[in-house]
Design an enzyme around this catalytic site. Structure first.
Site, PDB file in Angstrom:
ATOM      1  N   ARG A 171       0.764  -1.171  -0.136  1.00 18.33           N
ATOM      2  CA  ARG A 171       0.061  -0.133   0.041  1.00 18.33           C
ATOM      3  C   ARG A 171       1.040   1.077  -0.258  1.00 18.33           C
ATOM      4  NH1 ARG A 171      -1.048   2.719   4.862  1.00 18.33           N
ATOM      5  NH2 ARG A 171       0.190   1.924   6.787  1.00 18.33           N
ATOM      6  N   ARG A 175      -3.184  10.423   2.552  1.00 17.10           N
ATOM      7  CA  ARG A 175      -3.545  11.326   3.604  1.00 17.10           C
ATOM      8  C   ARG A 175      -4.544  12.260   3.034  1.00 17.10           C
ATOM      9  NH1 ARG A 175       0.971  11.115   8.090  1.00 17.10           N
ATOM     10  NH2 ARG A 175       1.493   8.804   8.011  1.00 17.10           N
ATOM     11  N   ARG A 248      20.554  -4.438   0.902  1.00 17.74           N
ATOM     12  CA  ARG A 248      20.965  -3.148   0.438  1.00 17.74           C
ATOM     13  C   ARG A 248      21.827  -2.362   1.486  1.00 17.74           C
ATOM     14  NH1 ARG A 248      20.902  -1.937  -4.403  1.00 17.74           N
ATOM     15  NH2 ARG A 248      20.278   0.310  -4.263  1.00 17.74           N
ATOM     16  N   ARG A 280      18.526  11.154  -0.659  1.00 17.87           N
ATOM     17  CA  ARG A 280      18.114  12.196   0.350  1.00 17.87           C
ATOM     18  C   ARG A 280      19.491  13.047   0.823  1.00 17.87           C
ATOM     19  NH1 ARG A 280      15.390   9.161   5.533  1.00 17.87           N
ATOM     20  NH2 ARG A 280      17.421   7.956   6.079  1.00 17.87           N
ATOM     21  N   GLU A 300      23.017  10.630   1.142  1.00 18.59           N
ATOM     22  CA  GLU A 300      22.843   9.424   1.479  1.00 18.59           C
ATOM     23  C   GLU A 300      22.477   8.782  -0.006  1.00 18.59           C
ATOM     24  OE1 GLU A 300      19.380   6.763   3.653  1.00 18.59           O
ATOM     25  OE2 GLU A 300      20.470   8.235   4.881  1.00 18.59           O
ATOM     26  N   TYR A 348      13.504  -5.849   8.865  1.00 19.91           N
ATOM     27  CA  TYR A 348      13.702  -4.625   9.277  1.00 19.91           C
ATOM     28  C   TYR A 348      13.020  -4.192  10.415  1.00 19.91           C
ATOM     29  CZ  TYR A 348      13.728   0.370   8.916  1.00 19.91           C
ATOM     30  OH  TYR A 348      14.087   2.014   9.253  1.00 19.91           O
ATOM     31  N   ASP A 350      11.989  -1.147  13.148  1.00 16.82           N
ATOM     32  CA  ASP A 350      12.261   0.256  13.785  1.00 16.82           C
ATOM     33  C   ASP A 350      12.691   0.121  15.309  1.00 16.82           C
ATOM     34  OD1 ASP A 350      11.066   1.685  11.691  1.00 16.82           O
ATOM     35  OD2 ASP A 350       8.877   1.371  12.293  1.00 16.82           O
TER      36      ASP A 350
END
Length: 367
Positions: A171, A175, A248, A280, A300, A348, A350
């Site tokens: 997805r 917003r 990566r 970025r 980066e 991954y 957080d």
């Protein structure tokens, strides 16, 4: 001296585990192959600016227990992650919200934005997406995809969106409010004084050896530890005997700009064109609302991972997940060795999920 636990890696997972085990009366030794604590959340003070040496880390969570836990070790500011994206000479707010849509199409209301997106999706008429490009187009339409998804994603993965599987993007959040807060979690911020202090406090009173690899110490001190917590790459632990898992990598280009007090006006600016080689630019002083005459920026660059490079992101596609499951079977047979963290568990995480997983492992060990 014999320790109850050898902890390989001084990142967040290893540090939380060591802290809690020490509190439970267990003896721990922490080693790290790098010359500093903290793994990828390490921050270095450069001219009074806390520089995130391994990419931007913004703490956010919906778990109040984890928020209260981490606030024991630092006071957090009220930083809100509100990145912007540059495509050519156009600038857009992220995540995709009404500010983005208003800038893109000159509209004002959620209804107009929804109609515009629905019209583009309808015109494309993609029934069964066969690749990432078709999947993204079927979710957000052509304009958002072309300007804000395509080039950035291709740089991240190092290949065309038409060559990437559709399931990578399940997805794309749209917003329909004028809200630039990237995260929806109620708790968010940056520790005042950087992340390194958190690791230092977690590891207070625990012996740490830096610049030491597990391969070096295990041969010398095999009988000095009751158990091992390994937070490095699980395939490396087993000497890649089943093949390499894929990752990566990233390359960071840091620049001190003397006499420039504000380079880009925001902590995180994404560059979404494929032709711009970096994804970025981070301007670190904005994470902690720092003042002063100078600034530090980091460009980066995504990179292919090769053995010996620093792995940043596991590639959790079907092939790699299947291979990890085979390594996990080997891990379960490994006597008195635990595997934790992003690399040890090949997923991954957080930061809040890292802490939660480490605490879960502690509880399991102490049962």
């Amino acid at each position: 001296m014999r320790y109850d636990y050898l902890i390989v890696g001084s990142g967040l997972f290893g540090a939380v585990f060591a802290h809690e085990m020490k509190a439970a009366g267990k003896s721990c030794l922490v080693i790290d192959k790098r010359e500093h604590l903290g793994g990828n959340i390490y921050t270095e003070d450069i001219a009074g600016i806390r520089v995130h040496k391994y990419g931007a880390h913004i703490f956010h969570t919906s778990n109040k227990e984890i928020w209260d836990y981490v606030n024991q070790f630092a006071e957090f500011n009220h930083y809100i992650n509100s990145p912007v994206a540059i495509w050519g000479d156009e600038l857009y707010n992220l995540p995709f919200n009404m500010n983005t849509f208003s800038r893109m199409w000159g509209i004002k209301t959620p209804r107009e934005a929804k109609e515009k997106i629905a019209e583009q999706i309808r015109e494309l008429n993609i029934q069964e997406p066969e690749n990432l490009e078709e999947q993204a187009l079927s979710l957000v339409g052509r304009d958002v995809y072309e300007k804000l998804v395509k080039g950035y994603t291709e740089k991240q993965w190092g290949r065309s969106c038409t060559e990437l599987p559709a399931f990578i993007i399940k997805r794309l959040p749209l917003r329909f409010t004028y809200d630039n807060n990237y995260f929806t979690d109620p708790y968010q911020g940056i520790p005042k004084g950087g992340y390194t202090q958190i690791i230092e406090k977690l590891l207070a009173g625990i012996p740490v050896q830096l610049g030491v690899t597990y391969q070096a110490i295990k041969e010398q001190s095999r009988d000095s530890f009751g158990k091992v917590l390994y937070t490095g790459m699980i395939d490396e632990y087993f000497d890649y005997c089943l093949g390499e898992l894929q990752y990566r990598s990233l390359r960071f280009e840091e620049e001190m700009l003397e006499g420039c007090d504000n380079y880009q006006g925001n902590a995180v600016v994404n560059y979404t064109e494929r032709e711009v080689p970096y994804t970025r630019i981070i301007e670190h002083k904005h994470f902690e609302f720092a003042t002063g005459p100078d600034t530090v920026i980091t460009r980066e660059y995504p990179a292919e991972w090769h053995r010996g490079d620093e792995p940043y992101y596991p590639i959790n596609d079907e092939r790699n997940n299947a291979l990890y499951q085979e390594y996990e079977k080997l891990a379960q047979k490994e006597k008195n060795v635990l595997f934790g963290g992003r690399l040890g568990q090949y997923r991954y995480y957080d930061m809040d999920k890292v802490i939660a997983a480490a605490l879960d492992m502690v509880r399991s060990e102490l049962e």
